[in-house]
Design a protein around this motif. Structure first.
Motif, short mmCIF file in Angstrom:
data_model
loop_
_atom_site.label_atom_id
_atom_site.label_comp_id
_atom_site.label_asym_id
_atom_site.label_seq_id
_atom_site.Cartn_x
_atom_site.Cartn_y
_atom_site.Cartn_z
N PRO A 95 0.82 -1.21 0.00
CA PRO A 95 0.00 0.00 0.00
C PRO A 95 0.87 1.27 0.00
O PRO A 95 1.97 1.29 0.56
N LEU A 96 0.34 2.31 -0.63
CA LEU A 96 1.07 3.57 -0.75
C LEU A 96 1.53 4.10 0.61
O LEU A 96 2.66 4.56 0.76
N GLY A 97 0.65 4.01 1.61
CA GLY A 97 1.01 4.53 2.94
C GLY A 97 2.24 3.84 3.51
O GLY A 97 3.14 4.50 4.07
N ASP A 98 2.32 2.52 3.40
CA ASP A 98 3.47 1.78 3.91
C ASP A 98 4.74 2.13 3.13
O ASP A 98 5.81 2.30 3.71
N ARG A 99 4.61 2.24 1.81
CA ARG A 99 5.79 2.59 0.99
C ARG A 99 6.31 3.97 1.38
O ARG A 99 7.51 4.16 1.59
N ILE A 100 5.41 4.93 1.53
CA ILE A 100 5.83 6.29 1.89
C ILE A 100 6.45 6.32 3.28
O ILE A 100 7.49 6.95 3.50
N ARG A 101 5.83 5.62 4.25
CA ARG A 101 6.38 5.59 5.61
C ARG A 101 7.79 5.01 5.62
O ARG A 101 8.70 5.57 6.24
N LEU A 102 7.99 3.88 4.93
CA LEU A 102 9.32 3.25 4.91
C LEU A 102 10.36 4.12 4.22
O LEU A 102 11.48 4.31 4.73
N LEU A 103 10.02 4.65 3.06
CA LEU A 103 10.98 5.49 2.34
C LEU A 103 11.30 6.76 3.10
O LEU A 103 12.45 7.20 3.13
N SER A 104 10.31 7.35 3.77
CA SER A 104 10.54 8.55 4.58
C SER A 104 11.44 8.25 5.77
O SER A 104 12.36 9.01 6.08
N LEU A 105 11.15 7.15 6.44
CA LEU A 105 11.94 6.74 7.60
C LEU A 105 13.41 6.54 7.22
O LEU A 105 14.31 7.06 7.88
N LEU A 106 13.64 5.82 6.13
CA LEU A 106 15.02 5.57 5.70
C LEU A 106 15.67 6.83 5.13
O LEU A 106 16.88 7.03 5.30
N GLY A 107 14.90 7.69 4.51
CA GLY A 107 15.44 8.95 4.01
C GLY A 107 15.86 9.87 5.15
O GLY A 107 16.86 10.58 5.05
N GLU A 108 15.12 9.84 6.22
CA GLU A 108 15.40 10.70 7.37
C GLU A 108 16.54 10.16 8.24
O GLU A 108 17.39 10.91 8.71
N HIS A 109 16.57 8.84 8.46
CA HIS A 109 17.52 8.25 9.40
C HIS A 109 18.68 7.50 8.75
O HIS A 109 19.59 7.08 9.44
N GLY A 110 18.62 7.29 7.46
CA GLY A 110 19.64 6.48 6.80
C GLY A 110 19.34 5.00 7.01
O GLY A 110 18.24 4.64 7.42
N PRO A 111 20.32 4.14 6.72
CA PRO A 111 20.08 2.69 6.84
C PRO A 111 19.61 2.31 8.25
O PRO A 111 20.12 2.83 9.24
#
Length: 159
Positions: A95-111
């Motif tokens: 789902p779009l919400g999960d994809r956005i949450r994961l990509l945002s989390l990794l974009g903000e915090h790195g690996p």
């Protein structure tokens, strides 16, 4: 395994015919790398291959490179097992919400560790979502060091 190689743009079962002397040979696979290089590949246990040097020369004349893939590249290490584990989720819809949450989390915090990423998935099965995003090219994990587990680091692929 080619599906999970970030350097591979596309691949297909072989259709190109190489002629070496009186022999004709169709390599097992055709592959294009992201930099545009083209390859013709044979799997390690092919019997009755024409001379590899002749195959390389003929492939070069068709703008390909040629090589026989060694058995160790496929069966040694963890890549094949990890690939099999991930491919189980190839058809999973994230789902779009999960994809956005994961990509945002990794974009903000790195690996982050896989276990940390699992917590961000709320709308679907967490492991299936992350595996599917790896297969779709949004995320990447190291496939060669060990089996994928809770401590496996997940990275966002920029693009």
């Amino acid at each position: 395994m080619l599906d999970l190689n970030p350097d591979v743009r596309s691949w297909a079962c072989g259709t190109t015919v190489l002629k070496v002397g009186r022999s004709k040979h169709v390599p097992d696979l055709q592959m294009e790398e992201i930099d545009g290089r083209l390859w013709l590949l044979d799997v390690f246990d092919r019997k009755n291959l024409p001379d590899a040097t002749g195959l390389s020369v003929e492939a070069s004349g068709l703008s390909y490179r040629y090589r026989v893939v060694d058995r160790a590249e496929i069966y040694d290490g963890f890549r094949l097992k990890n690939a099999n584990d991930l491919l189980r989720y190839a058809g999973h819809n994230v789902p779009l919400g999960d994809r956005i949450r994961l990509l945002s989390l990794l974009g903000e915090h790195g690996p982050l560790s896989l276990s940390d990423c699992l917590r961000a998935v709320r709308e679907t099965q967490p492991v299936a979502a992350i595996a599917s995003l790896i297969l779709q090219g949004y995320l990447e994990v190291e496939l060669d060091d060990k089996l994928i587990g809770p401590e496996t680091m997940v990275r966002r692929i920029s693009g």
